[in-house]
Structure formats: structure tokens, C-alpha cells
Design an enzyme around this catalytic site. Structure first.
Site, mmCIF file in Angstrom:
data_model
loop_
_atom_site.group_PDB
_atom_site.id
_atom_site.type_symbol
_atom_site.label_atom_id
_atom_site.label_comp_id
_atom_site.label_asym_id
_atom_site.label_seq_id
_atom_site.Cartn_x
_atom_site.Cartn_y
_atom_site.Cartn_z
ATOM 1 N N ARG A 20 0.843 -1.193 0.000
ATOM 2 C CA ARG A 20 0.000 0.000 0.000
ATOM 3 C C ARG A 20 0.877 1.240 0.000
ATOM 4 O O ARG A 20 1.903 1.294 0.683
ATOM 5 C CB ARG A 20 -0.924 0.012 1.226
ATOM 6 C CG ARG A 20 -2.134 -0.904 1.119
ATOM 7 C CD ARG A 20 -3.085 -0.430 0.030
ATOM 8 N NE ARG A 20 -4.288 -1.239 -0.100
ATOM 9 C CZ ARG A 20 -4.420 -2.262 -0.938
ATOM 10 N NH1 ARG A 20 -3.388 -2.623 -1.695
ATOM 11 N NH2 ARG A 20 -5.556 -2.919 -1.021
ATOM 12 N N GLU A 45 -3.645 7.630 -6.035
ATOM 13 C CA GLU A 45 -3.664 6.908 -7.312
ATOM 14 C C GLU A 45 -4.862 7.349 -8.139
ATOM 15 O O GLU A 45 -5.966 7.456 -7.596
ATOM 16 C CB GLU A 45 -3.703 5.402 -7.061
ATOM 17 C CG GLU A 45 -2.464 4.883 -6.344
ATOM 18 C CD GLU A 45 -2.502 3.381 -6.091
ATOM 19 O OE1 GLU A 45 -3.536 2.734 -6.409
ATOM 20 O OE2 GLU A 45 -1.514 2.849 -5.558
ATOM 21 N N HIS A 70 0.170 0.172 -9.920
ATOM 22 C CA HIS A 70 -0.582 -0.746 -9.045
ATOM 23 C C HIS A 70 -1.022 -1.991 -9.833
ATOM 24 O O HIS A 70 -2.203 -2.345 -9.886
ATOM 25 C CB HIS A 70 -1.804 -0.042 -8.447
ATOM 26 C CG HIS A 70 -2.282 -0.675 -7.180
ATOM 27 N ND1 HIS A 70 -2.861 0.039 -6.157
ATOM 28 C CD2 HIS A 70 -2.265 -1.958 -6.744
ATOM 29 C CE1 HIS A 70 -3.188 -0.770 -5.160
ATOM 30 N NE2 HIS A 70 -2.832 -1.998 -5.500
#
Length: 320
Positions: A236, A265, A284
Site C-alpha cells: 500500500r 492513485e 498498481h
């Protein structure tokens, strides 16, 4: 009675084609048009079940869902789920424990290799017409035989440890509850305090984001790492102070980093990590392996079906 599953994320045509054939009999899937609150309210309002990707789930959407029985993460991170509200409303929260462990673990080990061997710099410079064979020789090191510290030791970190055994790495791990010694021996890992983890050649993060872990890697922790150390974060973004990491990379306090997750993000255009040649950045995608998608879909579909039938869901998938 047909049960409705609300997908709280838009799906590409390719992903929709993978999901729809796996919807079990007795269920119908309704996919939101966007993640804007009005569209979420429309799709979740009469849903029995809901599935969310890495997005934050608005409390307002949960309170509008009068029939919602279970909220399932497509993945394992639940930092964007208002767990207190779910508890208040009696909504069960579940996650896909282990379903993406191998792709994330392979990505993490690949990032370790790419940083160790300067693969991104080598690729970019060669394409630009440079020939940095002599210069990169001084930067390149092997992964084999290095000490790797794993922060957190869930399903993903266990797979990382398994893969690293093939490289002959000395694998340390830290977690709140130590494993039994016989299990450590079988896995080929050693328990260590965070101080020892930070002294490893490579530090890889595999823990959830919560109030205890937020910014757990900041300036002080980076100062304690070795100058040749590599930091890998596939967990994370909020675990790492991005400003402190950028400063450490820029000044050579640590050698390199690989970052797949960010505080915000999509990544902001002014993120301090952009433009540094000793950090590998990705959007990601560590868990996103095309040949693992069906495995992930079946995981949450099976849990929803079990819950609908009154069967117990694997306790490791239940949050709280």
C-alpha cells in the site's frame, strides 16, 4: 429468488467477458457506470452483495444499500472500506486471501532483480543510443545470497520467501505474532525485529495499511538502511513517506526502490518519485496477471455463493 451482485467498479469489455460467464446460477451482476456517488447509489441500492476493487467505498453508498448482506474485496486490502459502518449495518466484509499471492510475489521478486541488475536504466539508455556496459557493471549486483527482510508475513510474503529460497537468500520476516519455530524452519525464514529488517540488503513491504503502519517507512527508517539497500513496495502506498523516499534515493542514502502503490492513485504529476532513474514505478499492477484473473473471480464468486447458501466462508477471508 435471484440475488443481485453490485460491481462497484467499471469493467473493461475484456474483463466483463471474463466475469460474466463465471456468475453462478441464481445471481445477476450489475456493474456501475462510474465510481461517482450517484451511480454507486443506483447500482448498490437493491443489491444483496457488492464487490469492490481497490477503490474506497463511500459510507453513503453502504447506508443506501437496504438489502446488502456482504461486501467483498476483489483483492485483500480493506483500508478503503468503512469497517465500522459495515459492522453497524450488519454487513459482512470479506477478501480474497491468497488468490493473488503468486502474481504479487513474482512481481516483488522481479522488482528485486530489476533493481539489482539496473534493468530499467540499461533498457532506457540502450534505446537512447548509449552503451553503458562499463558504467552499469559497477552498479549491478546479484540477488543470490542477499539478506531480504519482509515486513508482514501473510500469503504474499510467504510466496516471496518460497521464491527467494531458490536464490539462496537469507530471508527475515517481522509480524506482530511470531510463527512457531518448526513452521519457520519449514519455510526457511527467521523472525527479526524491525531494526534488523531495516539492515537487510532488500526490504520488501507486505503488510496492510492502518493507523499503526501508515508512513512506517519514513526518513528515520530510510536513514537506518544501508546505502546499497533496495526498498520494494507492492502493498500500500501509505506505508511509505514518498517525500522521504525521494530524498533518500536522490541523495544516495539507499540505492534503489520499486514502487507499485502510491499515496494517491493515479499518481500525481508532481509526485517526487517521478523522474528519478533509481526507482521503478508501476501503476498498481502487481496483482494483475491475466492468467490469474479467473482464479480471483472464482474466489469471490464462491464466497458469495457460500454466504447465500448459509455455508461458512473460510475464516481467513472474513475481515474483523
Amino acid at each position: 429468488m435471484v440475488m443481485k451482485i453490485a460491481m462497484l467498479q467499471t469493467l473493461s469489455p475484456e474483463l466483463r467477458d471474463r466475469v460474466l460467464p463465471l456468475v453462478p446460477d441464481g445471481f445477476v451482476l450489475d456493474v456501475t457506470r462510474s465510481t461517482d456517488l450517484p451511480d454507486l447509489l443506483e447500482v448498490i441500492g437493491d443489491a444483496d452483495y457488492a464487490v469492490a476493487f481497490g477503490m474506497s467505498v463511500p459510507e453513503e453508498a453502504l447506508r443506501a444499500a437496504k438489502r446488502l448482506r456482504l461486501l467483498h474485496r476483489w483483492g485483500v486490502g480493506v483500508d478503503g472500506v468503512p469497517l465500522d459502518t459495515c459492522g453497524e449495518l450488519g454487513v459482512v466484509v470479506a477478501k480474497c486471501t491468497g488468490s493473488n499471492a503468486r502474481p504479487v510475489a513474482e512481481f516483488a521478486v522481479g522488482a528485486m532483480l530489476a533493481c539489482s541488475r539496473s534493468l530499467i536504466v540499461a533498457d532506457r539508455s540502450t534505446k537512447e543510443g548509449q552503451w553503458l556496459k562499463k558504467q552499469l557493471w559497477m552498479r549491478n549486483t546479484m540477488l543470490g545470497g542477499k539478506t531480504v527482510g519482509l515486513v508482514g508475513f501473510g500469503a504474499i510474503a510467504r510466496k516471496v520467501a518460497q521464491l527467494l529460497r531458490g536464490f539462496g537468500c537469507d530471508v527475515l520476516y517481522t509480524k506482530r505474532t511470531r510463527l512457531p519455530e518448526d513452521e519457520e524452519a519449514a519455510l526457511g525464514v527467521r523472525f527479526a525485529a524491525m531494526d534488523a529488517i531495516l539492515e537487510a540488503d532488500i526490504v520488501s513491504l507486505h503488510c496492510p495499511l492502518n493507523d499503526r503502519t501508515r508512513n512506517m517507512i519514513g526518513a528515520a527508517e530510510l536513514d537506518r538502511m544501508k546505502p546499497h539497500a533496495i526498498l520494494v513496495n507492492t502493498a500500500r502506498g501509505g506505508l511509505v513517506d514518498e517525500d522521504a523516499l525521494a530524498a533518500a534515493l536522490r541523495t544516495g542514502k539507499i540505492r534503489a526502490a520499486a514502487v507499485d502503490v502510491f499515496e494517491r492513485e493515479p499518481v500525481d504529476a508532481d509526485n517526487p518519485l517521478l523522474g528519478l532513474d533509481n526507482v521503478i514505478l508501476s501503476p498498481h499492477i502487481a496483482a494483475n496477471a491475466f492468467d490469474n484473473i479467473d482464479n480471483e473471480i472464482r474466489h469471490w464468486m464462491t464466497n458469495i455463493q457460500k454466504h447465500s447458501n448459509g455455508e461458512a466462508i473460510d475464516p481467513q477471508d472474513i475481515v474483523g
